[in-house]
Scaffold this motif. Sequence first.
Motif, PDB file in Angstrom:
ATOM      1  N   VAL A  81       0.880  -1.170   0.000  1.00  0.00           N
ATOM      2  CA  VAL A  81       0.000   0.000   0.000  1.00  0.00           C
ATOM      3  C   VAL A  81       0.918   1.220   0.000  1.00  0.00           C
ATOM      4  CG1 VAL A  81      -1.793   1.261   1.250  1.00  0.00           C
ATOM      5  CG2 VAL A  81      -1.814  -1.246   1.235  1.00  0.00           C
ATOM      6  N   LYS A  82       0.960   1.909  -1.152  1.00  0.00           N
ATOM      7  CA  LYS A  82       1.971   2.951  -1.379  1.00  0.00           C
ATOM      8  C   LYS A  82       1.336   4.306  -1.624  1.00  0.00           C
ATOM      9  CE  LYS A  82       6.058   3.542  -4.325  1.00  0.00           C
ATOM     10  NZ  LYS A  82       6.886   2.854  -5.307  1.00  0.00           N
ATOM     11  N   VAL A  83       1.942   5.341  -1.022  1.00  0.00           N
ATOM     12  CA  VAL A  83       1.488   6.711  -1.187  1.00  0.00           C
ATOM     13  C   VAL A  83       2.707   7.567  -1.535  1.00  0.00           C
ATOM     14  CG1 VAL A  83       0.457   8.679   0.002  1.00  0.00           C
ATOM     15  CG2 VAL A  83      -0.404   6.396   0.457  1.00  0.00           C
ATOM     16  N   SER A  84       2.519   8.549  -2.408  1.00  0.00           N
ATOM     17  CA  SER A  84       3.611   9.440  -2.817  1.00  0.00           C
ATOM     18  C   SER A  84       3.401  10.847  -2.260  1.00  0.00           C
ATOM     19  CB  SER A  84       3.682   9.520  -4.343  1.00  0.00           C
ATOM     20  OG  SER A  84       3.920   8.240  -4.871  1.00  0.00           O
ATOM     21  N   ASP A  85       4.502  11.605  -2.206  1.00  0.00           N
ATOM     22  CA  ASP A  85       4.477  13.014  -1.771  1.00  0.00           C
ATOM     23  C   ASP A  85       3.753  13.185  -0.430  1.00  0.00           C
ATOM     24  OD1 ASP A  85       5.880  13.906  -4.028  1.00  0.00           O
ATOM     25  OD2 ASP A  85       4.027  13.927  -5.195  1.00  0.00           O
ATOM     26  N   VAL A  86       4.311  12.560   0.590  1.00  0.00           N
ATOM     27  CA  VAL A  86       3.703  12.581   1.918  1.00  0.00           C
ATOM     28  C   VAL A  86       4.401  13.634   2.780  1.00  0.00           C
ATOM     29  CG1 VAL A  86       3.251  11.217   3.998  1.00  0.00           C
ATOM     30  CG2 VAL A  86       3.135  10.126   1.737  1.00  0.00           C
ATOM     31  N   LYS A  87       3.617  14.535   3.374  1.00  0.00           N
ATOM     32  CA  LYS A  87       4.175  15.546   4.280  1.00  0.00           C
ATOM     33  C   LYS A  87       4.696  14.861   5.538  1.00  0.00           C
ATOM     34  CE  LYS A  87       3.049  19.501   2.204  1.00  0.00           C
ATOM     35  NZ  LYS A  87       4.020  19.536   1.137  1.00  0.00           N
ATOM     36  N   GLY A  88       5.866  15.296   5.962  1.00  0.00           N
ATOM     37  CA  GLY A  88       6.450  14.730   7.164  1.00  0.00           C
ATOM     38  C   GLY A  88       7.128  15.788   8.001  1.00  0.00           C
ATOM     39  N   MET A  89       7.504  15.391   9.190  1.00  0.00           N
ATOM     40  CA  MET A  89       8.239  16.247  10.115  1.00  0.00           C
ATOM     41  C   MET A  89       9.426  15.454  10.636  1.00  0.00           C
ATOM     42  SD  MET A  89       6.420  19.019  11.162  1.00  0.00           S
ATOM     43  CE  MET A  89       4.938  19.680  10.484  1.00  0.00           C
ATOM     44  N   VAL A  90      10.553  16.120  10.772  1.00  0.00           N
ATOM     45  CA  VAL A  90      11.709  15.519  11.429  1.00  0.00           C
ATOM     46  C   VAL A  90      11.845  16.211  12.774  1.00  0.00           C
ATOM     47  CG1 VAL A  90      14.202  15.150  11.352  1.00  0.00           C
ATOM     48  CG2 VAL A  90      12.845  15.012   9.240  1.00  0.00           C
ATOM     49  N   LEU A  91      11.903  15.426  13.846  1.00  0.00           N
ATOM     50  CA  LEU A  91      12.030  16.007  15.176  1.00  0.00           C
ATOM     51  C   LEU A  91      13.494  16.127  15.567  1.00  0.00           C
ATOM     52  CD1 LEU A  91       9.002  14.708  15.174  1.00  0.00           C
ATOM     53  CD2 LEU A  91       9.139  15.751  17.429  1.00  0.00           C
ATOM     54  N   PRO A  92      13.794  17.078  16.453  1.00  0.00           N
ATOM     55  CA  PRO A  92      15.192  17.269  16.869  1.00  0.00           C
ATOM     56  C   PRO A  92      15.757  16.008  17.519  1.00  0.00           C
ATOM     57  CG  PRO A  92      13.835  19.108  17.598  1.00  0.00           C
ATOM     58  CD  PRO A  92      12.901  18.062  17.060  1.00  0.00           C
ATOM     59  N   GLU A  93      17.052  15.894  17.474  1.00  0.00           N
ATOM     60  CA  GLU A  93      17.750  14.742  18.027  1.00  0.00           C
ATOM     61  C   GLU A  93      17.370  14.541  19.492  1.00  0.00           C
ATOM     62  OE1 GLU A  93      22.215  12.862  17.535  1.00  0.00           O
ATOM     63  OE2 GLU A  93      21.903  14.992  17.239  1.00  0.00           O
ATOM     64  N   GLY A  94      17.032  13.294  19.836  1.00  0.00           N
ATOM     65  CA  GLY A  94      16.741  12.950  21.217  1.00  0.00           C
ATOM     66  C   GLY A  94      15.326  13.249  21.685  1.00  0.00           C
ATOM     67  N   VAL A  95      14.494  13.878  20.848  1.00  0.00           N
ATOM     68  CA  VAL A  95      13.137  14.236  21.269  1.00  0.00           C
ATOM     69  C   VAL A  95      12.211  13.022  21.242  1.00  0.00           C
ATOM     70  CG1 VAL A  95      11.062  15.531  20.597  1.00  0.00           C
ATOM     71  CG2 VAL A  95      13.280  16.664  20.662  1.00  0.00           C
ATOM     72  N   MET A  96      12.420  12.136  20.283  1.00  0.00           N
ATOM     73  CA  MET A  96      11.483  11.034  20.081  1.00  0.00           C
ATOM     74  C   MET A  96      12.233   9.748  19.783  1.00  0.00           C
ATOM     75  SD  MET A  96       8.162  11.327  17.640  1.00  0.00           S
ATOM     76  CE  MET A  96       8.883  10.908  16.069  1.00  0.00           C
ATOM     77  N   ARG A  97      11.828   8.680  20.440  1.00  0.00           N
ATOM     78  CA  ARG A  97      12.360   7.355  20.097  1.00  0.00           C
ATOM     79  C   ARG A  97      11.376   6.711  19.142  1.00  0.00           C
ATOM     80  NH1 ARG A  97      13.114   4.835  25.311  1.00  0.00           N
ATOM     81  NH2 ARG A  97      12.448   2.943  24.262  1.00  0.00           N
ATOM     82  N   GLY A  98      11.827   6.359  17.960  1.00  0.00           N
ATOM     83  CA  GLY A  98      10.924   5.782  16.975  1.00  0.00           C
ATOM     84  C   GLY A  98      10.174   6.861  16.219  1.00  0.00           C
ATOM     85  N   SER A  99       9.447   6.437  15.205  1.00  0.00           N
ATOM     86  CA  SER A  99       8.740   7.370  14.333  1.00  0.00           C
ATOM     87  C   SER A  99       7.260   7.030  14.299  1.00  0.00           C
ATOM     88  CB  SER A  99       9.341   7.318  12.932  1.00  0.00           C
ATOM     89  OG  SER A  99      10.672   7.810  12.969  1.00  0.00           O
ATOM     90  N   LEU A 100       6.458   8.030  13.939  1.00  0.00           N
ATOM     91  CA  LEU A 100       5.003   7.876  13.883  1.00  0.00           C
ATOM     92  C   LEU A 100       4.510   8.024  12.452  1.00  0.00           C
ATOM     93  CD1 LEU A 100       4.010  10.194  16.881  1.00  0.00           C
ATOM     94  CD2 LEU A 100       4.306   7.710  16.909  1.00  0.00           C
ATOM     95  N   LEU A 101       3.571   7.174  12.085  1.00  0.00           N
ATOM     96  CA  LEU A 101       2.940   7.254  10.771  1.00  0.00           C
ATOM     97  C   LEU A 101       1.575   7.888  10.989  1.00  0.00           C
ATOM     98  CD1 LEU A 101       3.905   6.312   8.005  1.00  0.00           C
ATOM     99  CD2 LEU A 101       2.457   4.316   8.262  1.00  0.00           C
ATOM    100  N   GLY A 102       1.457   9.179  10.686  1.00  0.00           N
ATOM    101  CA  GLY A 102       0.244   9.927  10.996  1.00  0.00           C
ATOM    102  C   GLY A 102      -0.676  10.127   9.809  1.00  0.00           C
ATOM    103  N   MET A 103      -1.546  11.118   9.968  1.00  0.00           N
ATOM    104  CA  MET A 103      -2.625  11.345   9.007  1.00  0.00           C
ATOM    105  C   MET A 103      -2.159  11.833   7.637  1.00  0.00           C
ATOM    106  SD  MET A 103      -5.330  10.224  10.345  1.00  0.00           S
ATOM    107  CE  MET A 103      -6.463  10.806   9.085  1.00  0.00           C
ATOM    108  N   SER A 104      -0.954  12.397   7.531  1.00  0.00           N
ATOM    109  CA  SER A 104      -0.504  12.813   6.195  1.00  0.00           C
ATOM    110  C   SER A 104      -0.324  11.590   5.292  1.00  0.00           C
ATOM    111  CB  SER A 104       0.784  13.630   6.266  1.00  0.00           C
ATOM    112  OG  SER A 104       1.839  12.890   6.851  1.00  0.00           O
ATOM    113  N   PHE A 105      -0.087  10.410   5.890  1.00  0.00           N
ATOM    114  CA  PHE A 105      -0.075   9.143   5.132  1.00  0.00           C
ATOM    115  C   PHE A 105      -1.485   8.558   5.075  1.00  0.00           C
ATOM    116  CE2 PHE A 105      -0.066   4.472   5.429  1.00  0.00           C
ATOM    117  CZ  PHE A 105       0.485   4.151   4.197  1.00  0.00           C
ATOM    118  N   LEU A 106      -2.097   8.370   6.237  1.00  0.00           N
ATOM    119  CA  LEU A 106      -3.404   7.698   6.295  1.00  0.00           C
ATOM    120  C   LEU A 106      -4.463   8.434   5.487  1.00  0.00           C
ATOM    121  CD1 LEU A 106      -3.353   6.847  10.101  1.00  0.00           C
ATOM    122  CD2 LEU A 106      -3.078   5.217   8.213  1.00  0.00           C
TER     123      LEU A 106
END
Length: 123
Positions: A81-106
């Motif tokens: 299940v593939k989506v193109s041109d998805v808006k994302g955010m990069v969080l500063p180093e050490g702020v978050m462990r792991g990544s979240l797949l949010g509504m810009s994909f869903l």
Amino acid sequence: FAATELKSGENGHFIVTADINGTAVKVMVDTGASAVALSYEDAQDIGLHPGTLDFNVPVSTAHGITKAAGVTLDTVEIDGVKVSDVKGMVLPEGVMRGSLLGMSFLGKLKSFKVEDGVLYLKN
């Protein structure tokens, strides 16, 4: 048309491996997140060069307000299940462990639903 079913883990969360810009990244599906939120480390692995990004977008995290860098991901794919041109955010180093797949994909999918501990994605 592609579809997949993902079973939740023991904690009720959906932890999956997504293919982001051609790199496998472990993510948690989060309907409460407005965008795909990448940890600094995952962004580095994907090749987004977070050290060169402009961290100027205020975001609210579990740890309070911080500033993230806005990015556009070429492709995000889970089990075909593939989506193109998805808006994302990069969080500063050490702020978050792991990544979240949010509504810009869903939100770009044809449909998604959760039923009896199973997340259904359709495109």
